[in-house]
Design a protein around this motif. Structure first.
Motif, PDB file in Angstrom:
ATOM      1  N   GLY A  46       0.833  -1.063   0.026  1.00  0.00           N
ATOM      2  CA  GLY A  46       0.166   0.233  -0.166  1.00  0.00           C
ATOM      3  C   GLY A  46       0.911   1.344  -0.040  1.00  0.00           C
ATOM      4  O   GLY A  46       0.400   2.459  -0.085  1.00  0.00           O
ATOM      5  N   ALA A  47       2.113   1.040   0.091  1.00  0.00           N
ATOM      6  CA  ALA A  47       3.072   2.398   0.120  1.00  0.00           C
ATOM      7  C   ALA A  47       3.086   3.240  -1.181  1.00  0.00           C
ATOM      8  O   ALA A  47       3.092   4.470  -1.171  1.00  0.00           O
ATOM      9  N   GLU A  48       2.870   2.409  -2.261  1.00  0.00           N
ATOM     10  CA  GLU A  48       2.879   3.265  -3.483  1.00  0.00           C
ATOM     11  C   GLU A  48       1.585   4.157  -3.453  1.00  0.00           C
ATOM     12  O   GLU A  48       1.706   5.313  -3.855  1.00  0.00           O
ATOM     13  N   SER A  49       0.450   3.568  -3.341  1.00  0.00           N
ATOM     14  CA  SER A  49      -0.686   4.469  -3.505  1.00  0.00           C
ATOM     15  C   SER A  49      -0.909   5.468  -2.376  1.00  0.00           C
ATOM     16  O   SER A  49      -1.362   6.453  -2.616  1.00  0.00           O
ATOM     17  N   LEU A  50      -0.195   5.186  -1.264  1.00  0.00           N
ATOM     18  CA  LEU A  50      -0.118   6.167  -0.153  1.00  0.00           C
ATOM     19  C   LEU A  50       0.736   7.343  -0.567  1.00  0.00           C
ATOM     20  O   LEU A  50       0.080   8.402  -0.306  1.00  0.00           O
ATOM     21  N   ALA A  52       1.333   8.137  -3.482  1.00  0.00           N
ATOM     22  CA  ALA A  52       0.424   9.204  -4.541  1.00  0.00           C
ATOM     23  C   ALA A  52      -0.585  10.120  -3.908  1.00  0.00           C
ATOM     24  O   ALA A  52      -0.854  11.189  -4.351  1.00  0.00           O
ATOM     25  N   LEU A  53      -1.276   9.390  -2.892  1.00  0.00           N
ATOM     26  CA  LEU A  53      -2.347  10.279  -2.509  1.00  0.00           C
ATOM     27  C   LEU A  53      -1.489  11.523  -1.610  1.00  0.00           C
ATOM     28  O   LEU A  53      -1.922  12.623  -1.577  1.00  0.00           O
ATOM     29  N   LYS A  54      -0.448  11.191  -0.822  1.00  0.00           N
ATOM     30  CA  LYS A  54       0.215  12.132  -0.010  1.00  0.00           C
ATOM     31  C   LYS A  54       0.747  13.495  -1.017  1.00  0.00           C
ATOM     32  O   LYS A  54       0.508  14.525  -0.696  1.00  0.00           O
ATOM     33  N   ALA A  55       1.004  12.974  -2.138  1.00  0.00           N
ATOM     34  CA  ALA A  55       1.747  13.925  -3.263  1.00  0.00           C
ATOM     35  C   ALA A  55       0.463  14.677  -3.761  1.00  0.00           C
ATOM     36  O   ALA A  55       0.726  16.046  -3.908  1.00  0.00           O
ATOM     37  N   ALA A  56      -0.578  14.147  -4.007  1.00  0.00           N
ATOM     38  CA  ALA A  56      -1.808  15.009  -4.539  1.00  0.00           C
ATOM     39  C   ALA A  56      -2.363  15.865  -3.537  1.00  0.00           C
ATOM     40  O   ALA A  56      -2.606  16.820  -3.792  1.00  0.00           O
ATOM     41  N   GLN A  57      -2.294  15.309  -2.213  1.00  0.00           N
ATOM     42  CA  GLN A  57      -2.631  16.117  -1.114  1.00  0.00           C
ATOM     43  C   GLN A  57      -1.584  17.477  -0.859  1.00  0.00           C
ATOM     44  O   GLN A  57      -2.156  18.561  -0.620  1.00  0.00           O
ATOM     45  N   ASN A  58      -0.611  17.196  -0.865  1.00  0.00           N
ATOM     46  CA  ASN A  58       0.516  18.404  -0.888  1.00  0.00           C
ATOM     47  C   ASN A  58       0.264  19.454  -2.217  1.00  0.00           C
ATOM     48  O   ASN A  58       0.426  20.488  -1.952  1.00  0.00           O
ATOM     49  N   ARG A  59       0.054  18.770  -3.245  1.00  0.00           N
ATOM     50  CA  ARG A  59      -0.171  19.635  -4.425  1.00  0.00           C
ATOM     51  C   ARG A  59      -1.195  20.466  -4.127  1.00  0.00           C
ATOM     52  O   ARG A  59      -1.198  21.672  -4.649  1.00  0.00           O
ATOM     53  N   GLY A 264      -7.473  13.617   2.700  1.00  0.00           N
ATOM     54  CA  GLY A 264      -7.098  13.233   3.860  1.00  0.00           C
ATOM     55  C   GLY A 264      -7.541  12.071   4.566  1.00  0.00           C
ATOM     56  O   GLY A 264      -7.148  11.113   5.267  1.00  0.00           O
ATOM     57  N   ASP A 265      -9.001  11.938   4.336  1.00  0.00           N
ATOM     58  CA  ASP A 265      -9.502  10.910   4.642  1.00  0.00           C
ATOM     59  C   ASP A 265      -9.278   9.339   3.864  1.00  0.00           C
ATOM     60  O   ASP A 265      -9.109   8.571   4.719  1.00  0.00           O
ATOM     61  N   MET A 266      -8.959   9.647   2.586  1.00  0.00           N
ATOM     62  CA  MET A 266      -8.388   8.446   2.055  1.00  0.00           C
ATOM     63  C   MET A 266      -7.243   8.016   2.693  1.00  0.00           C
ATOM     64  O   MET A 266      -6.932   6.782   2.619  1.00  0.00           O
ATOM     65  N   VAL A 267      -6.041   9.212   2.861  1.00  0.00           N
ATOM     66  CA  VAL A 267      -5.024   8.628   3.839  1.00  0.00           C
ATOM     67  C   VAL A 267      -5.171   7.981   4.955  1.00  0.00           C
ATOM     68  O   VAL A 267      -4.448   7.092   5.419  1.00  0.00           O
ATOM     69  N   ASN A 268      -6.072   8.647   5.699  1.00  0.00           N
ATOM     70  CA  ASN A 268      -6.475   7.997   7.063  1.00  0.00           C
ATOM     71  C   ASN A 268      -6.974   6.767   6.897  1.00  0.00           C
ATOM     72  O   ASN A 268      -6.738   5.692   7.733  1.00  0.00           O
ATOM     73  N   THR A 269      -7.671   6.278   6.094  1.00  0.00           N
ATOM     74  CA  THR A 269      -8.369   5.144   5.682  1.00  0.00           C
ATOM     75  C   THR A 269      -7.119   3.968   5.571  1.00  0.00           C
ATOM     76  O   THR A 269      -7.392   2.905   6.059  1.00  0.00           O
ATOM     77  N   LYS A 270      -6.059   4.214   4.885  1.00  0.00           N
ATOM     78  CA  LYS A 270      -4.834   3.588   4.636  1.00  0.00           C
ATOM     79  C   LYS A 270      -3.973   3.558   5.713  1.00  0.00           C
ATOM     80  O   LYS A 270      -3.295   2.682   5.697  1.00  0.00           O
ATOM     81  N   THR A 271      -3.738   4.436   6.804  1.00  0.00           N
ATOM     82  CA  THR A 271      -2.851   4.726   7.719  1.00  0.00           C
ATOM     83  C   THR A 271      -3.326   4.378   8.884  1.00  0.00           C
ATOM     84  O   THR A 271      -2.438   4.095   9.817  1.00  0.00           O
ATOM     85  N   GLU A 272      -4.519   4.736   9.507  1.00  0.00           N
ATOM     86  CA  GLU A 272      -4.955   4.608  10.660  1.00  0.00           C
ATOM     87  C   GLU A 272      -5.289   3.221  11.268  1.00  0.00           C
ATOM     88  O   GLU A 272      -5.672   2.401  10.429  1.00  0.00           O
TER      89      GLU A 272
END
Length: 309
Positions: A46-50, A52-59, A264-272
């Protein structure tokens, strides 16, 4: 036939103890951080999709930061543009009152005050940078401060130092808009009116503008009222355009903030981490640690030599 040795038993029990302690530490980390892992390696596939999500969030957050800065600038521009507009309106009001009372003794003094107000508006700054100077925002775009200096200038264009590159801002992936204005675009027509009035006042054949106005002076000043009306309308249009742009930036920022929240919700789903599972894992790991420790304790008093006897 498998061999059984005291050393082998110790090694096996010790490995079980170390494994149980590692599981306990991992579960404790999940419980304390409320995250599945503390680095990308811990998320496995799941690191790759995570990432990508973080990069999109930062952008998108970068666009929000830009939008916030642009909104602040537009607010400063609104104040400056209104100052220019008030100066034009004030000049028209001064001429209108002078004609109505047929007394132009203080007209030039009043017009000088309105001109300085307009000049200050065009030289307005935001966070130390000149708003209407174009790309070189460190240099004041208007070089004259009095109507006398304006009249003495060889041309209206020579009184402006701004370049031809107005401020533009990228508000989104596909959205780049012009968010700035240039001093010469805003002030050329206005300055020409003030220059003509000063020249008329200084000309011995037509001026000075004092006392009771002559019929020729009335005709001239009435014509300036019409020119100031046109300049005022143009300035109001720019003010309205600036306000509409501020609304667009506000709406765009609201959309981006909703997008950041969704990401952020998508990231939390993958990290929490699952807290209930983490507590259960800690309890199971503690039992495993206790069991392994008990086995090692028992092995201290156990030796195959006892059975060989």
């Amino acid at each position: 036939m498998s061999r059984v040795s005291t050393t082998g038993n110790y090694q096996s029990a010790l490995l079980n103890l170390m494994s149980a302690q590692a599981q306990q530490n991992e579960a404790q980390t999940r419980l304390s951080t409320q995250k599945i892992a503390t680095d990308m390696k811990g998320f496995g596939r799941g690191a790759e999709s995570l990432t990508a999500l973080k990069a999109a969030q930062n952008r998108v957050q970068g666009f929000i930061d830009t939008g916030t800065a642009v909104a602040d600038r537009l607010e400063s521009q609104d104040l400056a543009l209104n100052q220019v507009g008030d100066g034009v309106t004030g000049a028209r009001s001064a001429i209108g009152s002078a004609l109505a009372t047929e007394n132009i003794n203080t007209l030039m003094l009043e017009l000088q005050g309105q001109f300085q107000s307009i000049q200050n508006g065009l030289n307005a700054q935001h966070q130390g940078n000149y708003l209407f100077a174009g790309s070189d925002s460190t240099k004041a775009p208007v070089t004259v401060s009095t109507m006398a200096e304006l009249k003495a200038a060889p041309s209206i264009a020579s009184t402006f130092t701004n370049d031809d590159l107005p401020q533009t801002s990228r508000l989104g992936e596909q959205t780049t808009v012009r968010t700035g204005y240039l001093a010469d675009d805003l002030g050329t027509t206005i300055f020409q009116i003030f220059k003509d009035i000063q020249a008329y006042n200084d000309d011995p054949a037509t001026g000075p503008l004092t006392g009771k106005p002559t019929d020729a002076q009335k005709t001239f000043l009435t014509a300036q009222l019409n020119r100031l009306d046109t300049a005022s309308t143009a300035t109001i249009e720019v003010i309205s355009r600036n306000g509409a742009l501020a609304k667009q930036v506000e709406s765009t920022n609201a959309s981006h903030e909703a997008q950041v929240a969704q990401l952020g919700d998508m990231v939390n789903t993958k990290t929490e981490a699952d807290m209930a599972k983490a507590v259960t894992d800690i309890q199971l790991a503690q039992l495993a640690v206790q069991a392994s420790a008990q086995v090692i304790s028992q092995l201290k008093d156990t030796s195959l030599l006892n059975y060989l006897r």
